[in-house]
Design a protein around this motif. Structure first.
Motif, PDB file in Angstrom:
ATOM      1  N   CYS A 160      59.295  68.485  43.029  1.00 57.07           N
ATOM      2  CA  CYS A 160      58.303  69.280  43.767  1.00 57.07           C
ATOM      3  C   CYS A 160      58.077  68.708  45.154  1.00 57.07           C
ATOM      4  CB  CYS A 160      56.975  69.353  43.008  1.00 57.07           C
ATOM      5  SG  CYS A 160      56.009  67.822  43.029  1.00 57.07           S
ATOM      6  N   LYS A 161      58.426  67.445  45.342  1.00 63.82           N
ATOM      7  CA  LYS A 161      58.406  66.769  46.639  1.00 63.82           C
ATOM      8  C   LYS A 161      57.002  66.444  47.148  1.00 63.82           C
ATOM      9  CE  LYS A 161      61.131  70.123  48.126  1.00 63.82           C
ATOM     10  NZ  LYS A 161      62.068  70.862  47.313  1.00 63.82           N
ATOM     11  N   TYR A 162      56.000  66.591  46.294  1.00 63.52           N
ATOM     12  CA  TYR A 162      54.633  66.338  46.765  1.00 63.52           C
ATOM     13  C   TYR A 162      54.370  64.846  46.974  1.00 63.52           C
ATOM     14  CZ  TYR A 162      49.558  66.801  47.160  1.00 63.52           C
ATOM     15  OH  TYR A 162      48.259  66.757  47.606  1.00 63.52           O
ATOM     16  N   ILE A 217      56.299  62.873  48.444  1.00 59.52           N
ATOM     17  CA  ILE A 217      56.906  62.420  49.704  1.00 59.52           C
ATOM     18  C   ILE A 217      55.862  62.294  50.820  1.00 59.52           C
ATOM     19  CG2 ILE A 217      58.644  62.955  51.462  1.00 59.52           C
ATOM     20  CD1 ILE A 217      60.334  64.195  49.205  1.00 59.52           C
ATOM     21  N   PRO A 218      55.094  63.369  51.109  1.00 59.78           N
ATOM     22  CA  PRO A 218      54.067  63.182  52.145  1.00 59.78           C
ATOM     23  C   PRO A 218      52.881  62.360  51.661  1.00 59.78           C
ATOM     24  CG  PRO A 218      53.887  65.384  51.222  1.00 59.78           C
ATOM     25  CD  PRO A 218      55.127  64.760  50.619  1.00 59.78           C
TER      26      PRO A 218
END
Ligand code: SF4
Lengths: 270, 304
Positions: free
Chosen positions: A126-128, A130-131
């Motif tokens: 989901c890449k959440y 990363i930030p």
């Protein structure tokens, strides 16, 4: 059990990148895809990561570069004077880890040795996270559809070994061990350096993000090494932003009650 | 101090920003409709019905967008049932996790409200759906309107909190305002979508049109105010939102076309009566487009 970690004494790093190589070797990491490109006349992709501005060719951490020796190359205008600083960077295995806090599927976990570990078979990409990492460490790999980062050599440390990078470091700049022991070592080294006249020397990672299990001794301000002075773990702000959002929702609900009442009910009901 | 080196997630705008938009319109319409139902404003029953007719079909699109952006779409079910511990899972420090659950509950409630409207209009033909409706009709309709309304607000707002809860300079710098911004923008787009649908079917009574406008206007003014505060709070971190393509989308699309033009049009038409059907359709389209631009700009600028 004491948390395991690493103390990175940047004052004795020579920038040899042995740690980077050892990390790639042990963890079986491929070359960073973005560092290679098609070039006319070559049947294979060739390296294109030479910036011409720096001797540092990997330049940042990524899904395949879990360690990165940062080169801080400072020159005066006519390049007659120079200062080179090196710092071997990786995931800090924060005690208050933004990535772990953000993970919606429990793919990012903390093991009994305190390291933060991504379970590849659970991650949904989901890449959440990363930030959510204040250090920009954790990265997505197109090929696996999941995120990757330093595991603190999870397999090695659970079998009584130290991390591969610490093992390979020829100057002892990266030390692996129990965090309290490492801290004693760091404190002693700081005193020594201050005596030698390194006024700006400081330890980075005792308080940041709940304490970093991988912490640093820097010779200059953290910013010089590309590390935030006061990293904010994003979830620490969650209560305030939720509160403001709820307040807005209540205001809108009241607004709706008034707007639709006006001409709707007043006249009809006494 | 903001992170010097946080990384962008590389979310695609046509998945994530579009989800924020469509989810916002659906949730906004739903909470307006359900509030009217809960407060017993019978005169505006048609507004409620239009809202429910909009909310459910729109929310059906959103899982497709969300799942398509995953690196491992086939594992989306881990969001509800984690194969790590092997149990139902929520992570209360993750807006993404809590929001996904809220979306699930909200979808269920909007489905039930949708069925109600279909039955009311005598348009529910499928026997299976009739059974479902009968089953849930044992509960008073207001119960799921209440639950749905709560989770509707949640769905509208959590996406903003999700952006704020990161280390990206723009998203962290605008903290804690994006959640509130998305709530008010969902409210105005929800109202605009209701107005648009009713006007197109020529079912918009002048009274209703006026009520919808009375609701929209302060909400849009609040949206402008929140934008100003948000930019002031963000300071130099707001630069990516004000420059380049994102700047055009944000200032030209969201602020000018999406807020100032609709407000202007409504005030002009106000002298006496509300806008006529044609006018309502155009104004509503501006509001909706503006809110899509707002989300695309915020999502993209935060990643640049
Ligand atoms: S440095 Fe980043 S990736 Fe590593 S534990 Fe902290 S938040 Fe997670």
């Amino acid at each position: 059990m004491n948390a395991k970690g690493m103390f990175v004494d940047t004052s004795i790093c020579t920038g040899c990148k042995a740690c980077q190589v050892a990390c790639k070797e042990w963890n079986g990491l491929s070359g960073e895809p973005s560092h290679f490109a098609k070039k006319a006349g070559y049947p294979y992709r060739v390296a294109n990561n030479f910036s011409g501005r720096s001797y540092d060719n990997t330049q940042n951490l990524s899904a395949t570069d879990w360690r990165h020796v940062r080169f801080i190359e400072q020159f005066n205008a006519d390049r007659s004077e120079a200062r080179w600083l090196f710092a071997s960077d990786s995931c800090k295995h924060c005690n208050n880890a933004g990535c772990l806090n953000a993970c919606p599927v429990q793919a990012i976990v903390r093991t009994d040795l305190g390291n933060v570990f991504v379970k590849q078979e659970v991650c949904i990409g989901c890449k959440y996270c990363i930030p959510a990492c204040p250090y920009g460490v954790i990265s997505f790999d197109q090929r696996t559809g999941t995120v990757h980062k330093c595991t603190l050599c999870n397999d090695r440390i659970h079998n009584g070994l130290g991390t591969a990078c610490a093992k390979a470091c020829p100057t002892g700049s990266i030390a692996f061990g129990d965090v309290p022991d490492l801290k004693m070592r760091a404190d002693a080294r700081l005193v020594q350096l201050k005596k030698l006249g390194y006024e700006k020397a400081n330890i980075y990672g005792y308080d940041e993000a709940g304490g970093l299990n991988v912490f640093y001794l820097f010779l200059d301000k953290p910013e010089v090494y590309g590390q935030p002075e006061k990293p904010v773990v994003p979830q620490d702000r969650l209560h305030i932003s939720s509160g403001v959002t709820v307040a807005a929702a209540i205001a809108v609900a009241v607004g709706a009650a008034i707007a639709f009442r006006e001409r709707g009910e007043k006249k009809d009901k006494p | 101090m903001m992170a010097l080196e946080s990384q962008a997630p590389h979310w695609e705008w046509y998945y994530i920003a579009l989800y924020f938009f469509i989810g916002g319109v659906s949730a906004g319409a739903y909470f307006i409709g359900s509030l009217i139902e809960l407060l017993g404003y019978e005169k505006h029953r048609e507004v409620s019905k239009a809202a429910y007719r909009i909310a459910f079909p729109l929310i059906c699109i959103t899982p497709v967008l969300l799942i398509a952006d995953l690196g491992r779409p086939e594992r989306f079910w881990h969001l509800f049932f984690s194969n790590g511990p092997g149990s139902i899972y929520t992570n209360h420090t993750s807006p993404l996790s809590v929001g996904t659950w809220a979306l699930l509950v909200y979808s269920g409630m909007s489905f039930l409200s949708f069925l109600n409207v279909q039955v009311e209009d005598g348009r529910l033909a499928l026997p299976a759906l009739k059974k479902v409706h009968e089953m849930f009709s044992r509960l008073p309709h207001k119960v799921y309107a209440a639950i749905g309304s709560f989770f509707g607000f949640f769905v509208a707002g959590y996406t903003g909190v999700l952006l704020n809860t990161t280390a990206r300079p723009l998203w962290a710098g605008t903290d804690p305002w994006i959640g509130a911004l998305f709530i008010v923008s969902a409210a105005s787009t929800g109202a605009a979508a209701i107005a648009l649908v009713m006007a197109r079917r020529q079912a918009l009574a002048p009274d209703t049109a006026r009520s919808l406008q009375t609701f929209e206007q302060p909400v849009m003014i609040a949206e402008l105010a929140i934008i100003v505060v948000m930019l002031a709070v963000a300071g130099r971190y707001a630069v990516p939102l004000l420059t380049g393509l994102s700047g055009v989308l944000f200032l030209g699309g969201a602020v000018l076309l999406g807020l100032l033009v609709p407000l202007g049009r409504q005030f002009m038409a106000r002298a006496g009566t509300a806008e006529r059907d044609g006018g309502v359709i155009i104004t509503s389209a501006f509001i909706l487009a503006g809110s899509a631009f707002l989300r695309i700009a915020l999502v993209q600028a935060g990643q640049s």
